[in-house]
Design an enzyme around this catalytic site. Structure first.
Site, PDB file in Angstrom:
ATOM      1  N   ASN A  58      69.867 -24.908   1.345  1.00  0.00           N
ATOM      2  CA  ASN A  58      70.459 -26.247   1.234  1.00  0.00           C
ATOM      3  C   ASN A  58      69.869 -27.134   2.333  1.00  0.00           C
ATOM      4  OD1 ASN A  58      72.060 -28.504   1.015  1.00  0.00           O
ATOM      5  ND2 ASN A  58      73.903 -27.535   1.846  1.00  0.00           N
ATOM      6  N   LYS A  60      70.343 -30.181   2.768  1.00  0.00           N
ATOM      7  CA  LYS A  60      71.265 -31.285   3.086  1.00  0.00           C
ATOM      8  C   LYS A  60      70.512 -32.618   3.017  1.00  0.00           C
ATOM      9  CE  LYS A  60      73.694 -28.090   6.061  1.00  0.00           C
ATOM     10  NZ  LYS A  60      74.934 -27.886   6.762  1.00  0.00           N
ATOM     11  N   HIS A 144      80.647 -28.597  -1.706  1.00  0.00           N
ATOM     12  CA  HIS A 144      80.245 -28.300  -0.323  1.00  0.00           C
ATOM     13  C   HIS A 144      81.232 -28.970   0.633  1.00  0.00           C
ATOM     14  CE1 HIS A 144      77.950 -28.056   3.376  1.00  0.00           C
ATOM     15  NE2 HIS A 144      77.196 -27.157   2.795  1.00  0.00           N
ATOM     16  N   GLU A 146      80.874 -30.402   3.368  1.00  0.00           N
ATOM     17  CA  GLU A 146      80.493 -31.706   3.926  1.00  0.00           C
ATOM     18  C   GLU A 146      80.860 -32.829   2.958  1.00  0.00           C
ATOM     19  OE1 GLU A 146      76.454 -30.694   4.858  1.00  0.00           O
ATOM     20  OE2 GLU A 146      77.150 -29.458   6.527  1.00  0.00           O
ATOM     21  N   GLU A 233      81.919 -20.390   2.457  1.00  0.00           N
ATOM     22  CA  GLU A 233      81.352 -21.027   3.644  1.00  0.00           C
ATOM     23  C   GLU A 233      82.481 -21.495   4.566  1.00  0.00           C
ATOM     24  OE1 GLU A 233      77.132 -22.511   2.799  1.00  0.00           O
ATOM     25  OE2 GLU A 233      78.469 -24.118   2.233  1.00  0.00           O
ATOM     26  N   GLY A 239      76.698 -25.105  10.345  1.00  0.00           N
ATOM     27  CA  GLY A 239      75.929 -25.935  11.272  1.00  0.00           C
ATOM     28  C   GLY A 239      76.367 -25.814  12.719  1.00  0.00           C
ATOM     29  N   SER A 279      75.712 -20.860   9.269  1.00  0.00           N
ATOM     30  CA  SER A 279      74.868 -20.450  10.404  1.00  0.00           C
ATOM     31  C   SER A 279      74.124 -19.138  10.158  1.00  0.00           C
ATOM     32  CB  SER A 279      75.698 -20.371  11.694  1.00  0.00           C
ATOM     33  OG  SER A 279      76.204 -21.653  12.017  1.00  0.00           O
TER      34      SER A 279
END
Ligand code: PEP
Length: 320
Positions: A58, A60, A144, A146, A233, A239, A279
């Site tokens: 991904n 992003k 996701h 985010e 996740e 991140g 991560s």
């Protein structure tokens, strides 16, 4: 050797519980699967069928045309296990999908990072599943964290969009994601469905409830899980460099499988692939990937680096 997945039987999820909430039976099953059996989840629910590993990259919202060329170059050069062993899905930002389609090696697939809840039209800035299929992009990442947390991708209840905190307290978090998943599947797409808890939720022991709620919202809206991969996740690991321990990942993955078994069907529970994301690096992927219910990774930051090829080559054993 891993084989393509074929799910022998499917059933819809129970419709009794209210959207976004779990019935007491569902909650009880979740706790039983962890504690009552007297074993760790990995001991109590060993997978019985082979699931092909799947690793997603991904990107992003990162990259320029030059970066794309550089990344495609190292991806195309990478020696990776054959497609019988591993499926690789690269998710660049949408503007770069066509160039990757024409330059990326053909044994790697492409994913978008989002798509709209339905057919295209007057939805400025959105991308429809039909467009992605038309571009030969078969996969899409949905839900996701985010997008859920930064972009308020959540519920619309009675025409009002509720802020994240309100939705969390109302236990109403997922219908928009669920609608997206259902529509993408209806158009023939394959979906990587992300789920995961915040640090605060983990510390309050709410992980199983949160993840079950996120998956239930989707289960209520889809008929078949054939084209769905779940990415667990934990938000605190995305991140941050703070990776879940192999045991933490395994516990949640086993609980997801247990929930699917109880609420959708055993065949689906055994067939659905569950990636870990948060991560992941070349240094930590092997240990997490050796867990029996971890079927691959969704990789963010490290997917932009040559290290991604090392993750693909981690020689994680095929699930049986
Ligand atoms: C992700 O974006 O899905 C992700 C897991 O990111 P990172 O690997 O950078 O934590």
């Amino acid at each position: 050797m891993g084989a393509h997945l074929h799910v022998a039987c499917q059933s819809g999820a129970p419709k009794a519980a209210k959207i976004g909430t779990l019935s007491s039976k569902e909650m009880l099953f979740f706790s039983e699967s962890v504690y009552v059996a007297g074993h760790s989840p990995s001991q109590s629910r060993r997978p019985t069928m082979s699931r092909k590993l799947i690793v997603g990259g991904n990107w992003k919202c990162n990259g320029t045309q030059d970066d794309v060329k550089r990344i495609v170059e190292f991806l195309n050069k990478a020696e990776v296990p054959c497609t019988n062993h591993i499926e690789v899905v690269i998710a660049p930002p949408a503007p770069f999908l066509p160039i990757l389609r024409s330059t990326l090696r053909s044994d790697f697939n492409l994913a978008a990072q989002n798509c709209w809840t339905g057919k295209g039209g007057a939805f400025t800035g959105e991308i429809s599943a039909e467009m992605l299929m038309n571009l030969n992009v078969p996969w899409v990442i949905l839900g996701h964290s985010e997008r859920r947390t930064l972009l308020g991708e959540s519920d619309e209840v009675n025409g009002r969009v509720f802020p994240q905190q309100v939705l969390l307290s109302m236990h109403l978090w997922c219908p928009m994601v669920a609608e997206k998943v259902a529509y993408a599947l209806s158009q023939g797409m394959k979906v990587i469905l992300c789920c995961g808890e915040t640090l605060e939720q983990r510390e309050k022991n709410e992980t199983t409830m949160v993840v079950a709620r996120q998956i239930k919202a989707v289960a209520d809206k889809i008929q078949s899980w054939n084209n769905v991969v779940i990415a667990y996740e934990p938000i605190w690991a995305i991140g941050t460099g703070k990776v879940a321990t192999p045991q933490q990942a395994q516990e949640v993955h086993a609980n997801i499988r247990a929930w699917l078994s109880q609420n959708v069907g055993e065949a689906v529970a055994q067939a659905v692939r569950i990636q870990y994301g948060g991560s992941v690096t070349a240094a930590n992927c092997k240990e997490i990937g050796s867990q029996p219910d971890v079927d691959g990774f969704l990789v963010g930051g490290a997917s932009l680096k040559p290290e991604f090829a090392d993750i693909l080559n981690a020689r994680i054993s095929i699930r049986h």
